[in-house]
Enzyme design. Structure first.
Site, PDB file in Angstrom:
ATOM      1  N   ASN A 152      -2.761  13.176  -3.459  1.00 49.14           N
ATOM      2  CA  ASN A 152      -4.007  13.591  -4.109  1.00 49.14           C
ATOM      3  C   ASN A 152      -4.486  14.939  -3.579  1.00 49.14           C
ATOM      4  OD1 ASN A 152      -4.584  11.732  -6.056  1.00 49.14           O
ATOM      5  ND2 ASN A 152      -5.803  10.394  -4.724  1.00 49.14           N
ATOM      6  N   HIS A 209      -5.520  15.027  -8.333  1.00 46.33           N
ATOM      7  CA  HIS A 209      -5.727  13.637  -8.760  1.00 46.33           C
ATOM      8  C   HIS A 209      -4.938  13.269 -10.003  1.00 46.33           C
ATOM      9  CE1 HIS A 209      -8.840  12.386  -5.931  1.00 46.33           C
ATOM     10  NE2 HIS A 209      -9.159  13.676  -5.883  1.00 46.33           N
ATOM     11  N   GLU A 212      -4.860   2.462  -3.917  1.00 47.97           N
ATOM     12  CA  GLU A 212      -3.397   2.542  -3.957  1.00 47.97           C
ATOM     13  C   GLU A 212      -2.775   1.266  -3.392  1.00 47.97           C
ATOM     14  OE1 GLU A 212      -5.384   4.577  -2.123  1.00 47.97           O
ATOM     15  OE2 GLU A 212      -4.489   5.070  -0.178  1.00 47.97           O
ATOM     16  N   ASP A 223       0.861  -1.180   0.000  1.00 45.86           N
ATOM     17  CA  ASP A 223       0.000   0.000   0.000  1.00 45.86           C
ATOM     18  C   ASP A 223       0.900   1.234   0.000  1.00 45.86           C
ATOM     19  OD1 ASP A 223      -3.058   0.830   0.762  1.00 45.86           O
ATOM     20  OD2 ASP A 223      -1.596   2.213   1.682  1.00 45.86           O
ATOM     21  N   ASP A 254      -2.681  10.073 -10.212  1.00 49.48           N
ATOM     22  CA  ASP A 254      -2.740   9.036 -11.243  1.00 49.48           C
ATOM     23  C   ASP A 254      -1.362   8.759 -11.833  1.00 49.48           C
ATOM     24  OD1 ASP A 254      -5.396   8.742 -10.826  1.00 49.48           O
ATOM     25  OD2 ASP A 254      -6.061   9.692 -12.697  1.00 49.48           O
TER      26      ASP A 254
END
Lengths: 124, 322
Positions: free
Chosen positions: B185, B190, B220, B177, B194
């Protein structure tokens, strides 16, 4: 070639149809005629043996081959004679085979000189 | 486009060959059905075929039947050439699997027109196959990262666990993770988030072997399956993967971003056979332990009662990095 000759040749050998099929490719036409000159007598001879030996299987096969060969060449009448012989052999009509073969031979006899004449004409 | 001609009669074959070559086809000419079948079976073989009906070895309908019984091959459009004119024979020819038939002697223009029909059908088939492949890819892959999606990686993991159990090997399951991803973010947006996920996916893929699996497990979260992985080496490989994320910054549109990943690791050989969901639950607990231990580290999931001969030094959670 005068008109009268043209009329006869359309029956025995439909040169116009063949010219159309080869798209007026004279070289291909000559090549096809050479293949024919080589393959036709040989196949006809084998067919004759098959017919006289009453070998129905081979008579059917060889007359079918001749039918295709003659048809591609535009030899309509001889192709029809070969088709008839094929039909008779596959139906097992042994008694009619000799007669049908003879009819094919007669057609071949009128076809071959025409082909020869054409080849002589285009050779020069 | 390649086209196959099968005709035992030389004159007709030559005529066809030249006619089709002139029409722009790459012609392969053979003399009987057996050779035809051989050509059509080749990997990059012709997909258009003109087959004479009567041929030695194997006739035209025989070739059609044989081609149609083969499954996972691309479609071959087959035209039977026949001097037979009867309806019964036409039906027989088409039912053997032929797409069309032509009567001999053929007319060149008609022949070309019918072959164009064949090409149209083949083009449609190509598009269909392509669409199916795209759909298959989309159904099994994550849109953003192109990694396997959760469903697909779980399926593969399930299969792999069965196999390693059967072969008495070990599969290593790694659940990672991204640490503080929400912060990326929230502060950079965002789009950058990404970008980061795509780069992490690439780094994960680059750190495994071609037969390992990497999937996007959740937002994630990433699942890495190391197939047939020596239990002694698994923690080392997991460490390499962890370092691949934190060792250097990720370049984004808003500048470099340094991130790390917390990982949970489970070796299937140390566990009794369990449903994949339960094993994943165990790795998830290990991952949570890594998070509470300060992140950017690895924790191993260990059964409370070790199976058989689990090495003593690995039976307790190990911290491989502070």
């Amino acid at each position: 070639m005068n008109k009268e000759e043209q009329g006869v040749s359309e029956q025995v050998w439909n040169l116009a149809e063949l010219q159309d099929r080869v798209d007026n490719d004279q070289e291909l036409l000559r090549e096809l005629l050479n293949i024919f000159k080589e393959d036709f007598p040989r196949t006809l001879q084998s067919l004759e043996s098959a017919v006289s030996g009453e070998d129905l299987k081979n008579a059917t096969r060889l007359s079918h081959t001749l039918k295709g060969m003659l048809g591609s060449l535009g030899a309509t009448r001889a192709a029809a004679a070969a088709a008839k012989l094929e039909a008779l052999s596959s139906a097992g009509e042994i008694a009619s085979l000799e007669g049908a073969f003879h009819a094919l031979e007669i057609e071949a006899q009128s076809l071959l000189p025409e082909l020869e004449a054409y080849m002589a004409e285009v050779r020069h | 486009m390649k086209i196959l001609i099968a005709d035992d009669e030389a004159l007709s074959r030559r005529l066809l060959e030249r006619t089709l070559a002139r029409a722009g086809y790459q012609v392969i000419a053979v003399e009987n059905g057996k050779q035809a079948l051989e050509q059509l079976g080749k990997p990059e073989g012709p997909r258009l075929a003109l087959l004479d009906w009567v041929m030695p070895e194997l006739d035209g309908p025989g070739v059609c039947r044989a081609v149609r019984t083969r499954s996972e091959q691309t479609y071959v459009y087959m035209v039977l050439l026949t001097s037979k004119g009867s309806k019964e024979e036409t039906v027989l020819g088409l039912e053997s699997g032929a797409d069309d038939y032509l009567t001999k002697p053929f007319n060149a223009e008609e022949l070309r027109a019918r072959l164009r029909v064949g090409e149209r059908i083949l083009l449609l088939e190509d598009r269909l196959v392509e669409a199916r492949e795209n759909m298959r890819f989309r159904a099994t892959h994550d849109q953003l990262t192109s990694l396997l999606n959760r469903g697909a990686v779980m399926d593969l993991l399930t299969r792999e666990l069965h196999r390693s159990h059967r072969e008495k090997k070990s599969t290593a399951i790694l659940l990672g993770d991204v640490d503080h991803f929400k912060h990326v973010n929230d502060t950079l947006g965002h789009v950058v988030g990404d970008e980061v996920l795509v780069e992490i996916a690439n780094r994960l893929l680059a750190s495994v072997r071609s037969y390992d699996f990497v999937g996007r497990y959740g937002g994630e979260e990433f699942l890495v399956v190391l197939n047939n992985c020596d239990p002694a080496f698994a923690p080392i490989r997991a460490e390499e993967i962890r370092k691949a994320i934190s060792s250097h910054a990720i370049q984004t549109a808003k500048g470099p971003v340094t991130l790390s990943m917390s990982l949970g690791l489970l070796l299937s050989s140390e566990w009794k056979v369990k449903p994949v969901e339960e094993l994943l639950h165990e790795v998830d607990i290990a991952l949570y332990e890594a998070k509470t231990a300060g992140r950017d580290c690895l924790r191993m999931a260990k059964p409370s009662t070790p199976v058989e001969l689990a090495p003593a030094d690995l039976s307790q959670p190990v911290r491989l990095r502070h």
